[in-house]
Scaffold this motif. Sequence first.
Motif, mmCIF file in Angstrom:
data_model
loop_
_atom_site.group_PDB
_atom_site.id
_atom_site.type_symbol
_atom_site.label_atom_id
_atom_site.label_comp_id
_atom_site.label_asym_id
_atom_site.label_seq_id
_atom_site.Cartn_x
_atom_site.Cartn_y
_atom_site.Cartn_z
ATOM 1 N N GLU A 1 4.308 6.490 -14.450
ATOM 2 C CA GLU A 1 5.390 5.589 -14.929
ATOM 3 C C GLU A 1 6.384 5.125 -14.030
ATOM 4 N N VAL A 2 5.695 4.516 -12.639
ATOM 5 C CA VAL A 2 6.428 4.226 -11.620
ATOM 6 C C VAL A 2 5.840 2.857 -11.136
ATOM 7 N N SER A 3 6.631 2.039 -10.506
ATOM 8 C CA SER A 3 6.359 0.687 -9.811
ATOM 9 C C SER A 3 4.936 0.965 -9.131
ATOM 10 N N GLN A 4 4.073 -0.319 -8.900
ATOM 11 C CA GLN A 4 2.897 0.095 -7.803
ATOM 12 C C GLN A 4 3.328 0.390 -6.516
ATOM 13 N N SER A 5 4.384 -0.218 -5.971
ATOM 14 C CA SER A 5 4.907 0.270 -4.839
ATOM 15 C C SER A 5 5.493 1.492 -4.707
ATOM 16 N N THR A 6 6.045 1.998 -5.566
ATOM 17 C CA THR A 6 6.516 3.590 -5.523
ATOM 18 C C THR A 6 5.098 4.380 -5.513
ATOM 19 N N ALA A 7 4.120 4.125 -6.438
ATOM 20 C CA ALA A 7 2.887 4.835 -6.576
ATOM 21 C C ALA A 7 2.208 4.786 -5.134
ATOM 22 N N SER A 8 2.212 3.687 -4.590
ATOM 23 C CA SER A 8 1.522 3.506 -3.326
ATOM 24 C C SER A 8 2.201 4.404 -2.129
ATOM 25 N N GLN B 1 -0.473 5.175 -11.014
ATOM 26 C CA GLN B 1 0.866 4.683 -11.263
ATOM 27 C C GLN B 1 1.235 4.607 -12.818
ATOM 28 N N LEU C 1 -5.567 4.154 -8.107
ATOM 29 C CA LEU C 1 -4.009 3.985 -8.031
ATOM 30 C C LEU C 1 -3.390 3.323 -9.236
ATOM 31 N N LYS C 2 -3.927 2.498 -9.989
ATOM 32 C CA LYS C 2 -3.592 1.999 -11.120
ATOM 33 C C LYS C 2 -3.132 3.085 -12.064
#
Length: 104
Positions: free
Chosen positions: A56-63, A52, A48-49
């Motif tokens: 170019e999004v936040s970790q929560s958005t990628a999740s 992400q 996931l990292k």
Amino acid sequence: MGELNDDQLVSAFKALGHPTRLEILGWLKDGDSFPPQDRPAEEAGVCLKHIQARAEVSQSTASQFMATLQRADLVICTRIGQFSHYRRNEQTIAELSKAIGSGV
């Protein structure tokens, strides 16, 4: 799995309705488009990292993006330690493609 039912089709189309989620699914087609990992991307998926960072999004958005794709059965998640790795669910994608080709 067979043919996708109407609910599965709607879920897949909604998941693909966001440009970044659609882009992520395309990126996952070629695991080599991400940095090298301990395990090959075709085996465990892409961490996931890395998704992400590329999106170019936040970790929560990628999740959230990956959870939406997973609920639509378009990706498969594998946990390795504390990290989530994602790969395409080629069976569902093939069935979606077949449904589109037949005129849904």
